[in-house]
Structures are given as C-alpha cells and as structure tokens.
Design an enzyme around this catalytic site. Structure first.
Site, PDB file in Angstrom:
ATOM      1  N   GLU A 174       0.825  -1.206   0.000  1.00  0.00           N
ATOM      2  CA  GLU A 174       0.000   0.000   0.000  1.00  0.00           C
ATOM      3  C   GLU A 174       0.866   1.266   0.000  1.00  0.00           C
ATOM      4  O   GLU A 174       1.960   1.277   0.557  1.00  0.00           O
ATOM      5  CB  GLU A 174      -0.850   0.044   1.270  1.00  0.00           C
ATOM      6  CG  GLU A 174      -1.852  -1.073   1.332  1.00  0.00           C
ATOM      7  CD  GLU A 174      -2.658  -1.052   2.624  1.00  0.00           C
ATOM      8  OE1 GLU A 174      -3.301  -2.058   2.902  1.00  0.00           O
ATOM      9  OE2 GLU A 174      -2.650  -0.037   3.344  1.00  0.00           O
ATOM     10  N   CYS A 211       3.320   8.370   1.288  1.00  0.00           N
ATOM     11  CA  CYS A 211       3.794   7.415   2.293  1.00  0.00           C
ATOM     12  C   CYS A 211       3.999   6.088   1.568  1.00  0.00           C
ATOM     13  O   CYS A 211       3.050   5.529   1.018  1.00  0.00           O
ATOM     14  CB  CYS A 211       2.723   7.300   3.374  1.00  0.00           C
ATOM     15  SG  CYS A 211       3.026   5.973   4.544  1.00  0.00           S
ATOM     16  N   CYS A 226       5.944  -7.416   7.365  1.00  0.00           N
ATOM     17  CA  CYS A 226       6.945  -6.942   8.326  1.00  0.00           C
ATOM     18  C   CYS A 226       7.203  -8.046   9.347  1.00  0.00           C
ATOM     19  O   CYS A 226       6.301  -8.775   9.717  1.00  0.00           O
ATOM     20  CB  CYS A 226       6.429  -5.691   9.032  1.00  0.00           C
ATOM     21  SG  CYS A 226       7.634  -4.959  10.155  1.00  0.00           S
ATOM     22  N   CYS A 252       4.516  -5.746  15.812  1.00  0.00           N
ATOM     23  CA  CYS A 252       3.902  -4.851  16.805  1.00  0.00           C
ATOM     24  C   CYS A 252       2.406  -5.189  16.917  1.00  0.00           C
ATOM     25  O   CYS A 252       1.740  -5.398  15.899  1.00  0.00           O
ATOM     26  CB  CYS A 252       4.083  -3.387  16.392  1.00  0.00           C
ATOM     27  SG  CYS A 252       5.818  -2.954  16.109  1.00  0.00           S
ATOM     28  N   CYS A 264      -0.472  -3.166  14.960  1.00  0.00           N
ATOM     29  CA  CYS A 264      -0.257  -2.868  13.541  1.00  0.00           C
ATOM     30  C   CYS A 264      -0.820  -3.953  12.621  1.00  0.00           C
ATOM     31  O   CYS A 264      -0.518  -5.140  12.787  1.00  0.00           O
ATOM     32  CB  CYS A 264       1.246  -2.697  13.302  1.00  0.00           C
ATOM     33  SG  CYS A 264       1.682  -2.466  11.577  1.00  0.00           S
ATOM     34  N   GLU A 281       9.506  -2.470   7.784  1.00  0.00           N
ATOM     35  CA  GLU A 281      10.462  -1.762   8.632  1.00  0.00           C
ATOM     36  C   GLU A 281      11.665  -1.379   7.762  1.00  0.00           C
ATOM     37  O   GLU A 281      12.472  -2.238   7.388  1.00  0.00           O
ATOM     38  CB  GLU A 281      10.864  -2.689   9.794  1.00  0.00           C
ATOM     39  CG  GLU A 281      12.048  -2.235  10.606  1.00  0.00           C
ATOM     40  CD  GLU A 281      12.014  -0.765  11.039  1.00  0.00           C
ATOM     41  OE1 GLU A 281      10.973  -0.291  11.527  1.00  0.00           O
ATOM     42  OE2 GLU A 281      13.041  -0.083  10.854  1.00  0.00           O
ATOM     43  N   LEU A 309       7.955   5.252  19.214  1.00  0.00           N
ATOM     44  CA  LEU A 309       8.240   4.995  20.633  1.00  0.00           C
ATOM     45  C   LEU A 309       7.040   4.317  21.292  1.00  0.00           C
ATOM     46  O   LEU A 309       7.157   3.234  21.855  1.00  0.00           O
ATOM     47  CB  LEU A 309       8.563   6.334  21.306  1.00  0.00           C
ATOM     48  CG  LEU A 309       9.570   6.325  22.425  1.00  0.00           C
ATOM     49  CD1 LEU A 309      10.846   5.593  22.035  1.00  0.00           C
ATOM     50  CD2 LEU A 309       9.904   7.760  22.825  1.00  0.00           C
ATOM     51  N   ASN A 318      -5.183   3.798  15.372  1.00  0.00           N
ATOM     52  CA  ASN A 318      -6.225   3.348  14.448  1.00  0.00           C
ATOM     53  C   ASN A 318      -6.670   1.973  14.872  1.00  0.00           C
ATOM     54  O   ASN A 318      -5.824   1.103  15.081  1.00  0.00           O
ATOM     55  CB  ASN A 318      -5.650   3.233  13.031  1.00  0.00           C
ATOM     56  CG  ASN A 318      -5.647   4.565  12.336  1.00  0.00           C
ATOM     57  OD1 ASN A 318      -6.687   5.153  12.100  1.00  0.00           O
ATOM     58  ND2 ASN A 318      -4.454   5.056  12.035  1.00  0.00           N
ATOM     59  N   CYS A 337      -1.780   2.143   7.142  1.00  0.00           N
ATOM     60  CA  CYS A 337      -1.329   1.071   6.251  1.00  0.00           C
ATOM     61  C   CYS A 337      -1.642  -0.336   6.732  1.00  0.00           C
ATOM     62  O   CYS A 337      -1.744  -0.596   7.907  1.00  0.00           O
ATOM     63  CB  CYS A 337       0.158   1.228   5.997  1.00  0.00           C
ATOM     64  SG  CYS A 337       0.420   2.142   4.489  1.00  0.00           S
TER      65      CYS A 337
HETATM   66  N1  SAH Z   1       8.029   0.051  10.566  1.00  0.00           N
HETATM   67  C1  SAH Z   1       8.153   1.441  10.715  1.00  0.00           C
HETATM   68  C2  SAH Z   1       7.401   2.237   9.671  1.00  0.00           C
HETATM   69  C3  SAH Z   1       6.061   1.725   9.269  1.00  0.00           C
HETATM   70  S1  SAH Z   1       4.796   1.836  10.481  1.00  0.00           S
HETATM   71  C4  SAH Z   1       7.748   1.867  12.116  1.00  0.00           C
HETATM   72  O1  SAH Z   1       7.216   1.062  12.846  1.00  0.00           O
HETATM   73  O2  SAH Z   1       8.024   3.011  12.469  1.00  0.00           O
HETATM   74  C5  SAH Z   1       4.454   3.580  10.459  1.00  0.00           C
HETATM   75  C6  SAH Z   1       3.899   4.158  11.749  1.00  0.00           C
HETATM   76  O3  SAH Z   1       2.539   3.738  11.951  1.00  0.00           O
HETATM   77  C7  SAH Z   1       4.660   3.697  12.989  1.00  0.00           C
HETATM   78  O4  SAH Z   1       4.859   4.779  13.869  1.00  0.00           O
HETATM   79  C8  SAH Z   1       3.715   2.692  13.581  1.00  0.00           C
HETATM   80  O5  SAH Z   1       3.991   2.492  14.935  1.00  0.00           O
HETATM   81  C9  SAH Z   1       2.383   3.323  13.280  1.00  0.00           C
HETATM   82  N2  SAH Z   1       1.241   2.440  13.372  1.00  0.00           N
HETATM   83  C10 SAH Z   1       1.135   1.155  13.004  1.00  0.00           C
HETATM   84  N3  SAH Z   1      -0.099   0.693  13.253  1.00  0.00           N
HETATM   85  C11 SAH Z   1      -0.804   1.707  13.780  1.00  0.00           C
HETATM   86  C12 SAH Z   1      -2.136   1.858  14.251  1.00  0.00           C
HETATM   87  N4  SAH Z   1      -2.989   0.847  14.229  1.00  0.00           N
HETATM   88  N5  SAH Z   1      -2.503   3.066  14.733  1.00  0.00           N
HETATM   89  C13 SAH Z   1      -1.645   4.107  14.746  1.00  0.00           C
HETATM   90  N6  SAH Z   1      -0.370   4.020  14.337  1.00  0.00           N
HETATM   91  C14 SAH Z   1       0.056   2.845  13.857  1.00  0.00           C
HETATM   92 FE1  SF4 Z   2       6.406  -3.402  11.357  1.00  0.00          FE
HETATM   93 FE2  SF4 Z   2       6.221  -0.786  11.831  1.00  0.00          FE
HETATM   94 FE3  SF4 Z   2       4.024  -2.358  11.840  1.00  0.00          FE
HETATM   95 FE4  SF4 Z   2       5.798  -2.571  13.809  1.00  0.00          FE
HETATM   96  S1  SF4 Z   2       4.547  -0.774  13.317  1.00  0.00           S
HETATM   97  S2  SF4 Z   2       4.853  -4.272  12.704  1.00  0.00           S
HETATM   98  S3  SF4 Z   2       7.702  -2.232  12.722  1.00  0.00           S
HETATM   99  S4  SF4 Z   2       5.321  -1.913  10.100  1.00  0.00           S
END
Ligand code: SAH
Ligand code: SF4
Length: 347
Positions: free
Chosen positions: A93, A106, A113, A117, A120, A161, A216, A291, A334
């Site tokens: 995406e 973006c 990934c 997390c 996510c 990532e 963070l 989200n 995403c």
């Molecule tokens: N892997 C990298 C970049 C992609 S994720 C990273 O983790 O930073 C991009 C951002 O979206 C990150 O800050 C991630 O923590 C955040 N993110 C992922 N899922 C989310 C959600 N459900 N709600 C809000 N932020 C989210």
């Molecule tokens: Fe990967 Fe970033 Fe999603 Fe964590 S928040 S699972 S590092 S894409």
C-alpha cells in the site's frame, strides 16, 4: 538460466558501467535511463535504442513495475490510497496526501513486516519479502503518473520496517534524490523506524540529511515490550542514546511517534515519564490516536486525553502535536487495504 537484472534499481553510473562493459556506447546508458525515468514498462517502448541493444536488455534485464491494483479516494480531503502490485504479483500500500506545501507520499519498504507490533495491521500479516529500490521508486512514479502531479515529500512509513531492508532503502534514497531521477531532496524525506538501534548509528554515519522518525509508543521498557517485540532486543536507554547521537551527528531533530491507546499508554503519569525521558533532546513528539485494527481491542484516546498529554509535555518544554487524520473514510493507515485484498483471495 542467469537471473535477470533489476535495471531500474541501477544508478546512472552503474548503468553506464553495465552498458560499456557489454560493448555498447556510453551515451546509450543516458538514453535508457531517460526512458526508465519516464516510467516505460517494456524495452520495446525505448524508441531511440537500436534493436540489438534492446534484445540484449530483454535477455539480461527486467523493468520492475508497480501496477495499480486498487485505488481509494477520500471524499473528505482527496487523500488517495493505492494497492500496488509488483512483477511477481505481491502487493503493498501507498498513500498520497495533499498539504498546503504540496503532495506527500507514504511508501512501503517491505511486503509485510517481521517486527510484529501488536497494534499494527501489517505486523499481523507476517513477512513476505523486501522491496527492491526500484519498487520503492515505482510507488512514487506510478502515483505521480496517475494523479498528474509532482510529489515533493516522501515518508517511509508504509508497510514494513525500512531499517530491516537497509541496503535497498539506502540505494532508494540515493536514486530518488538524484538530479537525473525524481530529484526529491533528502530534506523532504522522512524515514520511520521501530528502533533497530545499530542501524540508526549506521544511518547517521551516512549523513544523508533525512528526518528520522522513531516509533516509541511508550514511556518505559515495560510498557513498550507489551506492544513492540523489538523493545525486548533494545532497551529504551539504548534507543534514546542512538537518537541523541543521530541528532549530534546529523544536526537533524528526531521525531518520536506515539500512538495513543486508551488506558494503555495515555495516562498523565505516562506523559510525565515520557517528558522526563526526552528532556533536553532536540526532538518533536507526534501523537497519533491509534487506528483500530480488527482483533487488537485497542481504542484511540479521546481528545481530552490527547490535550492533557500535550499539556504535560509542553510544561516540560517538549514540543508535541497530534497528527492530523487524513483519509479517515478510506482507512488510510497502512496494512488494512491489503488485509482486505487477501481476504478476497489476492496475494
Ligand atoms: N516500521 C516502521 C514504519 C512503518 S509503520 C515503524 O514502525 O516506524 C508507520 C507508523 O505507523 C509507525 O509509527 C507505527 O507504529 C504506526 N502504526 C502502526 N499501526 C498503527 C495503528 N494501528 N494506529 C496508529 N499508528 C500505527
Ligand atoms: Fe512493522 Fe512498523 Fe508495523 Fe511494527 S509498526 S509491525 S515495525 S510496520
């Protein structure tokens, strides 16, 4: 059979070397590069290239593509979300947003990934493969072509990532900022990482001038480890030390991303602890109301909580803003469009 070369991932000097080593004149490299920048998808479209060279290219190289598989446009703010498919059918995406200063995209850096997390959608679907430099470029070029606009800002904040695909990402950064290519300056690029500490030092040493954003999402190791498995590998002290060094080496302020999850990481106490940890750092905190992703049970913090959090950070001289929600009707965060695509039988 030899593997075909990803010709769009080559810099102009690499392409020149490749062309001359295979006994074709140097100026052909510039012509080929010009066609690739015009987003051609077949060697036959390269009109001024002689047929013997075209045949050689066809048998030794391939042109990578990002085809629009799905496209959603927000009714509220014209944010556009794409699902792109690559030569092997894998999809990622990308989201294009319109700001006062221009268009920003973006992009994704991996299919899936490995980091897992818990909040996510991408992390939940597992990992398929790294993207090549050209596949990162193609997301920008295809979006520009489709929308008929110039994109001036890039954030590596889509699926994947970036620091887990370090070499390809660095190559992409060099290609996208090159004067012969899309010419998007490093100062207009932000890379977001979950915090792979040794790679932050490596990136700093390259002096690229991009902005580093660090996810963070918690003020201490205990809480961070609950949502981000990477926090078990690198402590917050180690991570924040790397961020301080990044600032020292590059002079670029680090952005911290903090997804606010109701009753998980959004209390006054959490804000105070975060403020103490970040005190004295050249940084900015970006608060993101989480989200909701199916199956996580996480709920976003309400506006009152968000404001209370900001006030506490501000009282300790830490600049913080809440990220504007764009494309709320098309689920612009995403991983979600791809999840739907897989449910419908796609890759
Ligand atoms: N892997 C990298 C970049 C992609 S994720 C990273 O983790 O930073 C991009 C951002 O979206 C990150 O800050 C991630 O923590 C955040 N993110 C992922 N899922 C989310 C959600 N459900 N709600 C809000 N932020 C989210
Ligand atoms: Fe990967 Fe970033 Fe999603 Fe964590 S928040 S699972 S590092 S894409």
């Amino acid at each position: 059979m030899n593997e075909l070369i990803d010709i769009k991932s080559m810099t102009l000097s690499e392409l020149t070397k490749f062309v001359t080593e295979n006994n074709y004149p140097k100026f052909r490299a510039k012509q080929i590069y010009g066609w690739l920048c015009k987003n051609v998808t077949e060697f036959d479209e390269m009109k001024n290239i002689p047929s013997d060279l075209k045949l050689f290219l066809k048998t030794s190289c391939y042109i990578s593509v990002a085809n629009i598989e799905k496209k959603l446009v927000s009714r509220y703010d014209k944010t556009v979300k794409y699902l792109f498919s690559f030569n092997d059918g894998q999809c990622v995406e990308s989201v294009v947003m319109r700001y006062k200063h221009g268009y920003s995209i973006c992009i994704s850096t991996q299919v899936g990934c490995k980091m897992g997390c818990t909040f996510c959608a991408t992390g939940k679907s597992g990992f398929s493969r790294n993207l090549t430099p050209s596949e990162m470029l193609n997301q920008i070029e295809s979006a520009q072509q489709d929308l008929g606009v110039r994109i001036s800002n890039v954030v590596l904040m889509g699926m994947g990532e970036p620091l887990d695909n370090f070499d390809n990402v660095v190559k992409f950064l060099n290609l996208v900022s090159s004067g012969e290519g899309l010419n998007i300056g490093m100062r207009h690029i932000t890379l977001s990482t979950c915090g792979i500490v040794p790679k932050i030092y490596e990136l700093a040493k390259l002096h690229m001038g991009i902005t580093l954003a660090v996810s963070l999402h918690a003020p201490n190791d205990d809480l961070r480890q609950r949502t981000m498995p990477i926090a078990r590998k690198y402590s917050m002290d180690e991570l924040l030390h790397a961020c301080r060094e990044y600032f020292k080496i590059t002079g670029r302020r680090v952005t911290f991303e903090y997804s606010m999850i109701s009753n998980v990481n959004d209390s006054d106490e959490n804000a105070r602890e975060l403020a103490n940890r970040l005190s004295g750092m050249g940084c900015h905190v970006n608060l993101i109301p989480v989200n909701s992703v199916e199956g996580t049970g996480y709920i976003k913090s309400n506006i009152k909580r968000q404001q209370a959090f900001i006030n506490i950070l501000a009282s300790k001289n830490i600049e913080a803003t809440v990220r504007r929600t764009l494309g709320s009707d098309i689920n612009a965060s995403c991983g979600q469009l791809k999840r739907k695509h897989i449910e419908e039988g796609g890759q």
